[in-house]
Write an enzyme that holds these catalytic residues in place. Sequence first.
Site, PDB file in Angstrom:
ATOM      1  N   GLU A 226       0.883  -1.177   0.000  1.00  0.00           N
ATOM      2  CA  GLU A 226       0.000   0.000   0.000  1.00  0.00           C
ATOM      3  C   GLU A 226       0.909   1.213   0.000  1.00  0.00           C
ATOM      4  OE1 GLU A 226      -3.971  -1.771   1.788  1.00  0.00           O
ATOM      5  OE2 GLU A 226      -3.097  -0.087   2.854  1.00  0.00           O
ATOM      6  N   CYS A 260      -1.957   9.200   2.933  1.00  0.00           N
ATOM      7  CA  CYS A 260      -1.731   8.590   1.617  1.00  0.00           C
ATOM      8  C   CYS A 260      -2.757   9.118   0.637  1.00  0.00           C
ATOM      9  CB  CYS A 260      -1.785   7.073   1.715  1.00  0.00           C
ATOM     10  SG  CYS A 260      -3.242   6.484   2.568  1.00  0.00           S
TER      11      CYS A 260
HETATM   12  P1  NAD Z   1       8.707   4.562   4.190  1.00  0.00           P
HETATM   13  O1  NAD Z   1       8.660   3.824   2.891  1.00  0.00           O
HETATM   14  O2  NAD Z   1       9.826   5.486   4.421  1.00  0.00           O
HETATM   15  O3  NAD Z   1       8.711   3.539   5.416  1.00  0.00           O
HETATM   16  C1  NAD Z   1       7.667   2.604   5.611  1.00  0.00           C
HETATM   17  C2  NAD Z   1       8.181   1.461   6.484  1.00  0.00           C
HETATM   18  O4  NAD Z   1       9.158   0.718   5.769  1.00  0.00           O
HETATM   19  C3  NAD Z   1       8.847   1.896   7.776  1.00  0.00           C
HETATM   20  O5  NAD Z   1       8.454   1.020   8.808  1.00  0.00           O
HETATM   21  C4  NAD Z   1      10.336   1.738   7.468  1.00  0.00           C
HETATM   22  O6  NAD Z   1      11.126   1.516   8.602  1.00  0.00           O
HETATM   23  C5  NAD Z   1      10.312   0.516   6.575  1.00  0.00           C
HETATM   24  N1  NAD Z   1      11.448   0.339   5.677  1.00  0.00           N
HETATM   25  C6  NAD Z   1      12.237   1.286   5.117  1.00  0.00           C
HETATM   26  N2  NAD Z   1      13.149   0.709   4.310  1.00  0.00           N
HETATM   27  C7  NAD Z   1      12.924  -0.629   4.331  1.00  0.00           C
HETATM   28  C8  NAD Z   1      13.505  -1.760   3.685  1.00  0.00           C
HETATM   29  N3  NAD Z   1      14.518  -1.631   2.829  1.00  0.00           N
HETATM   30  N4  NAD Z   1      12.993  -2.982   3.935  1.00  0.00           N
HETATM   31  C9  NAD Z   1      11.946  -3.150   4.772  1.00  0.00           C
HETATM   32  N5  NAD Z   1      11.354  -2.109   5.419  1.00  0.00           N
HETATM   33  C10 NAD Z   1      11.828  -0.861   5.203  1.00  0.00           C
HETATM   34  O7  NAD Z   1       7.298   5.328   4.296  1.00  0.00           O
HETATM   35  P2  NAD Z   1       6.771   6.287   5.472  1.00  0.00           P
HETATM   36  O8  NAD Z   1       7.501   7.592   5.422  1.00  0.00           O
HETATM   37  O9  NAD Z   1       6.692   5.562   6.750  1.00  0.00           O
HETATM   38  O10 NAD Z   1       5.267   6.517   4.995  1.00  0.00           O
HETATM   39  C11 NAD Z   1       4.895   7.481   4.059  1.00  0.00           C
HETATM   40  C12 NAD Z   1       4.503   6.836   2.746  1.00  0.00           C
HETATM   41  O11 NAD Z   1       3.518   5.830   2.980  1.00  0.00           O
HETATM   42  C13 NAD Z   1       3.851   7.807   1.790  1.00  0.00           C
HETATM   43  O12 NAD Z   1       4.317   7.559   0.492  1.00  0.00           O
HETATM   44  C14 NAD Z   1       2.371   7.472   1.899  1.00  0.00           C
HETATM   45  O13 NAD Z   1       1.596   7.863   0.803  1.00  0.00           O
HETATM   46  C15 NAD Z   1       2.423   6.004   2.091  1.00  0.00           C
HETATM   47  N6  NAD Z   1       1.203   5.473   2.716  1.00  0.00           N
HETATM   48  C16 NAD Z   1       0.349   4.719   1.965  1.00  0.00           C
HETATM   49  C17 NAD Z   1      -0.828   4.244   2.508  1.00  0.00           C
HETATM   50  C18 NAD Z   1      -1.822   3.446   1.701  1.00  0.00           C
HETATM   51  O14 NAD Z   1      -2.754   2.922   2.282  1.00  0.00           O
HETATM   52  N7  NAD Z   1      -1.669   3.314   0.389  1.00  0.00           N
HETATM   53  C19 NAD Z   1      -1.121   4.521   3.853  1.00  0.00           C
HETATM   54  C20 NAD Z   1      -0.222   5.279   4.597  1.00  0.00           C
HETATM   55  C21 NAD Z   1       0.945   5.747   4.017  1.00  0.00           C
END
Ligand code: NAD
Length: 454
Positions: A226, A260
Amino acid sequence: MKILNPSDGTLVRELADDDTGAVAAKYARARAAQPGWGAIPLGERLAAIEKFKAETEKRKDELARTLTTETGKPISQARNELNALAGRIDFFLANAKSALASETVLADPQMQEQITHEPLGVVANISAWNYPYFVGSNVFVPALLAGNAVLYKPSEFATLTGLAIGEMLHAAGVPPDVFSVVVGSGATGSLLVEQPVDGVFFTGSYPTGARIAAACAPRMVKLQLELGGKDPSYVCEDADVKTAAESLADGAMYNAGQSCCSVERIYVQERIYGRFVDAFVATVKGFKSGDPMDEATYLGPLARSPQIATLEGQVADAVAKGARLLAGGKRIARPGNWFEATVLSNVGHDMALMREESFGPVIGIQKVAGDDEAVRLMNDTEYGLTAGVYTPDEKRARGILAQIRSGSVYWNCCDRVSPRLPWSGVGHSGVGVTLSTYGIQAFTRPKAWHLKPA
Ligand code: NAD
């Protein structure tokens, strides 16, 4: 890991990240515990989730303060998130039994065919910080109800909330090894993805999602992503200008634009463009910015400091290419991660502002000649999470929305999620579905039974 308060940069707490050994040990304990959890009657798992809901309600004020302290989300919006969490859990409680029931699809005397919904096994739930109760519970609640063990890695920007979720689930009767909180940043997340889990359910940005998809590809595990969005909305010339402006200003700026499904691009028919822009700017200028612990605050800080440079870059690029800056435009000079509510007009798709996810309180408003141009521009994106249209004419709205390539569409509303409807994305917004009954069955493997009486 240092947890900083985004509103003033002060240290809230220091925690140790889970290292390779700790992550592997949590995985091994989850693997051992899962068959027992999957074998108990569904009624017992439902009772545990019902108690978890009661815990979140009992501790609501304290949980809201923790969420505000670590993410900067205004306290009233933190409480809104917890209130809506109860509604989501109620949906899962009411629908799990029918969604997980076995089905007989052929009942001939010579041959019976059945479908059962088996738990996947051990699943990794890697979560974002912006709505940790929503994006987390969309996964771990139905995953647990379906009989899976869950390794839950909250975002490093919402770890205290993640630990509180673990405490409440354990207090509600979910065995500690069936739901483990994995603590750490992206590096710990990638250690978790390396474990031989049966499913990876990720919420976060497109770049991280793409890395996780590549890591999982050779292993053939169930994967749901997501991801982000660049969600558009179109205001037709017959719309009520003030109502649409107020609705879209809230959709763009709620949670400082860090949703999001925040409104990220607005298209307005040229006849009402000037009036709409004026009403929109007036609404935004009325939003109260300040201490997120203050009940009256609508706009708090950004959760992550690097986002400030992204927003500055988008504003500078847009202004250099001819956009007009009508409100805000720069960081606020005080400790913490502050950025002004920013509105730009005269924007176009040659600008990063209209193409790349802003994820902050920044919005561009573009003039269009009519529906065809609006549809073309709304679809001119790599993302496809949500899109909306404002008009009193339902037929016209349905005609426009039918042409939009996105998981959710809105008529006269925006920035809305319902537990009854599937939540999914197209393109860089992700793969898979949460919420609705699809989002319960997503945590199961349909098993096909061909039964021939001897
Ligand atoms: P992010 O991608 O920076 O991090 C998300 C998660 O992934 C965190 O827990 C992080 O520690 C982990 N992570 C980072 N690198 C990783 C790796 N290499 N392997 C495994 N895990 C890893 O995103 P964020 O800043 O936490 O969230 C913001 C983003 O999320 C925005 O783009 C937003 O639109 C999206 N979002 C989408 C939805 C949806 O339902 N589509 C909902 C909420 C947020």
